[in-house]
Scaffold this motif. Structure first.
Motif, short mmCIF file in Angstrom:
data_model
loop_
_atom_site.label_atom_id
_atom_site.label_comp_id
_atom_site.label_asym_id
_atom_site.label_seq_id
_atom_site.Cartn_x
_atom_site.Cartn_y
_atom_site.Cartn_z
N LEU A 55 2.61 -11.11 -1.31
CA LEU A 55 3.85 -10.94 -2.05
C LEU A 55 3.59 -10.79 -3.54
N LEU A 56 2.66 -11.58 -4.07
CA LEU A 56 2.31 -11.49 -5.48
C LEU A 56 1.56 -10.19 -5.77
N GLN A 57 0.76 -9.74 -4.80
CA GLN A 57 0.05 -8.46 -4.99
C GLN A 57 1.05 -7.31 -5.14
N LEU A 58 2.07 -7.31 -4.30
CA LEU A 58 3.10 -6.28 -4.40
C LEU A 58 3.87 -6.39 -5.72
N GLU A 59 4.03 -7.60 -6.19
CA GLU A 59 4.70 -7.84 -7.48
C GLU A 59 3.89 -7.22 -8.62
N LEU A 60 2.58 -7.45 -8.63
CA LEU A 60 1.73 -6.89 -9.67
C LEU A 60 1.72 -5.37 -9.63
N ILE A 61 1.71 -4.80 -8.42
CA ILE A 61 1.76 -3.35 -8.28
C ILE A 61 3.08 -2.81 -8.84
N SER A 62 4.16 -3.51 -8.54
CA SER A 62 5.49 -3.06 -8.99
C SER A 62 5.60 -3.09 -10.50
N ARG A 63 5.01 -4.08 -11.15
CA ARG A 63 5.08 -4.18 -12.61
C ARG A 63 4.42 -3.00 -13.29
N LEU A 64 3.36 -2.45 -12.67
CA LEU A 64 2.64 -1.34 -13.28
C LEU A 64 3.14 0.02 -12.75
N CYS A 65 3.37 0.09 -11.45
CA CYS A 65 3.68 1.39 -10.81
C CYS A 65 5.16 1.56 -10.49
N GLY A 66 5.97 0.55 -10.78
CA GLY A 66 7.38 0.62 -10.45
C GLY A 66 7.66 -0.01 -9.10
N SER A 67 8.87 -0.50 -8.92
CA SER A 67 9.24 -1.14 -7.66
C SER A 67 9.40 -0.09 -6.55
N PRO A 68 8.94 -0.40 -5.34
CA PRO A 68 9.16 0.53 -4.22
C PRO A 68 10.66 0.69 -3.97
N CYS A 69 11.15 1.92 -4.07
CA CYS A 69 12.57 2.19 -3.87
C CYS A 69 12.73 3.60 -3.31
N PRO A 70 13.85 3.87 -2.64
CA PRO A 70 14.06 5.20 -2.04
C PRO A 70 14.02 6.34 -3.05
N ALA A 71 14.35 6.08 -4.29
CA ALA A 71 14.34 7.16 -5.29
C ALA A 71 12.93 7.70 -5.51
N ALA A 72 11.94 6.81 -5.57
CA ALA A 72 10.55 7.23 -5.78
C ALA A 72 9.79 7.40 -4.46
N TRP A 73 10.32 6.79 -3.39
CA TRP A 73 9.60 6.75 -2.11
C TRP A 73 10.65 6.75 -0.99
N PRO A 74 11.12 7.92 -0.59
CA PRO A 74 12.25 8.00 0.36
C PRO A 74 12.06 7.24 1.66
N ASP A 75 10.85 7.24 2.22
CA ASP A 75 10.62 6.61 3.53
C ASP A 75 10.35 5.12 3.45
N VAL A 76 10.40 4.54 2.26
CA VAL A 76 10.05 3.13 2.13
C VAL A 76 11.03 2.23 2.89
N ILE A 77 12.27 2.67 3.04
CA ILE A 77 13.27 1.84 3.73
C ILE A 77 12.97 1.72 5.22
N LYS A 78 12.08 2.56 5.74
CA LYS A 78 11.72 2.51 7.17
C LYS A 78 10.63 1.49 7.45
N LEU A 79 9.99 0.99 6.42
CA LEU A 79 8.87 0.07 6.63
C LEU A 79 9.36 -1.31 7.04
N PRO A 80 8.63 -1.98 7.94
CA PRO A 80 9.10 -3.25 8.53
C PRO A 80 9.41 -4.35 7.53
N LEU A 81 8.64 -4.42 6.44
CA LEU A 81 8.78 -5.54 5.50
C LEU A 81 9.48 -5.15 4.21
#
Length: 406
Positions: free
Chosen positions: A292-318
């Motif tokens: 969870l913290l790893q994803l947080e660090l990635i989001s701070r630098l690369c932006g939060s995973p969201c449909p605007a930047a990544w359309p298929d992200v809403i299909k992922l299980p977590l």
């Protein structure tokens, strides 16, 4: 004695009669003379050539050589690491004088015989032959005879070409300065090896600095294929789910953190992007101890995973359970503004959140940062020969090679 007389009177093969001549058969002088009772003086026979195998070192080993030699054919110089199966030794081939790394495969604790993970790695390495992929030369055993294994469980040794250092050890030592051109050369060799793997339907799935080996000439090899998976058994990459518990956490891409089980070669490209950033900053760019913290660090630098930047992200299980508490905008180009423009462009493409939009290994090789790099013309970094600077204990620490697990 009677026995000696029988032995002396016993006919030899020379005394046996020749078969009758058939029409159109051999009419050589020797053949005719034997049937006509004529004596014929034979010319002196030439010395027969010796039929034997050349010695080791006089030719390259072939597949049939594997497993024929014993480990006593090597002079053990010392232990250089602890591997998944056992110790890793630096050794010298007595026949060729070549330095090698012996990766020990212990069998004493194996109830099912030879470790299945070792079998997978051996099978994969025998299929991969590339200048940027570590070469496994042969397999040797510590037993002289196969029957010895019935009496006492022995060990096998995977014989690899010897590499002086791994990238993590060099970066942590702080004693080697990589120039902009050195980074280009290292990344070029890394992406060439990865592109070769991908085009041969292999996903490495564990790219990190400790799995990238270097020698004192500046040559680089991709190693440690324990987690590697072949996709050639399946018609398409999406034909079946894979485990997402792969790649060391610091180099794991966001799609795996969000539970993706049908991933592509883009997962390896993300790991290489992390290494590109690390070569410039001299430290891992995402260092967390929880997913969870790893994803947080990635989001701070690369932006939060969201449909605007990544359309298929809403299909992922977590996606809903691992969603960061705060929405972050992408700040990668700002944080790495000190990089040369071409390097920054490549880093931006390699660390793209959406794996379908992430550049490929071939695309990275064709980028402005890597397209015109020739590693053969690149001088090695200064002070890369750490043997003259570090103590034995420090060298063992720095030689955390691909055989060691994280």
């Amino acid at each position: 004695s009677r026995k000696e007389k029988e032995t002396r009177s016993r006919p030899s093969i020379i005394d046996l009669p020749l078969p009758p001549t058939l029409p159109g058969g051999d009419s050589s002088p020797l053949h005719l003379a034997s049937h006509q009772g004529l004596s014929l003086t034979l010319p002196a026979l030439k010395k027969r050539p010796k039929i034997c195998c050349p010695r080791y070192g006089e030719r390259k080993h072939t597949k049939s050589d594997w497993g024929k030699r014993c480990v006593d054919k090597f002079d053990i110089i010392g232990i250089i690491g602890e591997g998944t199966y056992g110790q890793v030794y630096k050794a010298k081939d007595k026949d060729t004088g070549e330095l090698v790394a012996l990766k020990k495969v212990r069998l004493d604790n194996e109830k099912e015989g030879f470790p299945i993970t070792a079998i997978r790695e051996i099978k994969i390495l025998r299929q991969l032959k590339h200048c940027s992929v570590v070469n496994m030369k042969e397999i040797v055993t510590d037993k002289q005879d196969a029957l010895d294994f019935k009496k006492d469980k022995g060990a096998f040794y995977l014989v690899f070409e010897y590499m002086d250092h791994d990238l993590m050890g060099l970066l942590e030592s702080g004693m080697v300065q990589f120039s902009h051109e050195h980074i280009r050369s290292f990344m070029r060799q890394l992406m060439e090896g990865l592109d070769y793997c991908h085009k041969n339907n292999f996903l490495h799935r564990d790219i990190k600095c400790s799995n990238i080996l270097l020698n004192n000439r500046g040559n680089q090899k991709l190693s440690s294929f324990l987690m590697t998976m072949s996709t050639s058994l399946f018609s398409t990459i999406d034909s079946r789910p894979y485990t997402n518990k792969v790649i060391t956490l610091w180099y794991r891409p966001p799609e795996l953190l969000l539970g993706e089980e049908r991933y592509s070669p883009a997962i390896d490209v993300w790991s290489c992007g992390c290494i590109l950033g690390e070569l410039f900053t001299k430290k891992p760019i995402f260092q967390a101890n929880q997913e969870l913290l790893q994803l947080e660090l990635i989001s701070r630098l690369c932006g939060s995973p969201c449909p605007a930047a990544w359309p298929d992200v809403i299909k992922l299980p977590l996606f809903n359970t691992m969603k960061p508490k705060k929405q972050y905008r992408r700040r990668l180009r700002e944080e790495f503004a000190f990089l040369p423009t071409s390097a920054l462009d490549l880093l931006d493409q390699m660390l793209t959140l959406d794996p379908s939009r992430r550049c490929t290994s071939e695309g990275a090789l064709n980028s402005d940062f890597l397209c015109d790099v020739d590693p053969n013309n690149m001088p090695p970094p200064e002070s890369v020969d750490l043997d003259s600077y570090l103590s034995v204990e420090s060298r063992l620490t720095c030689w955390r090679s691909s055989w060691a697990t994280s």
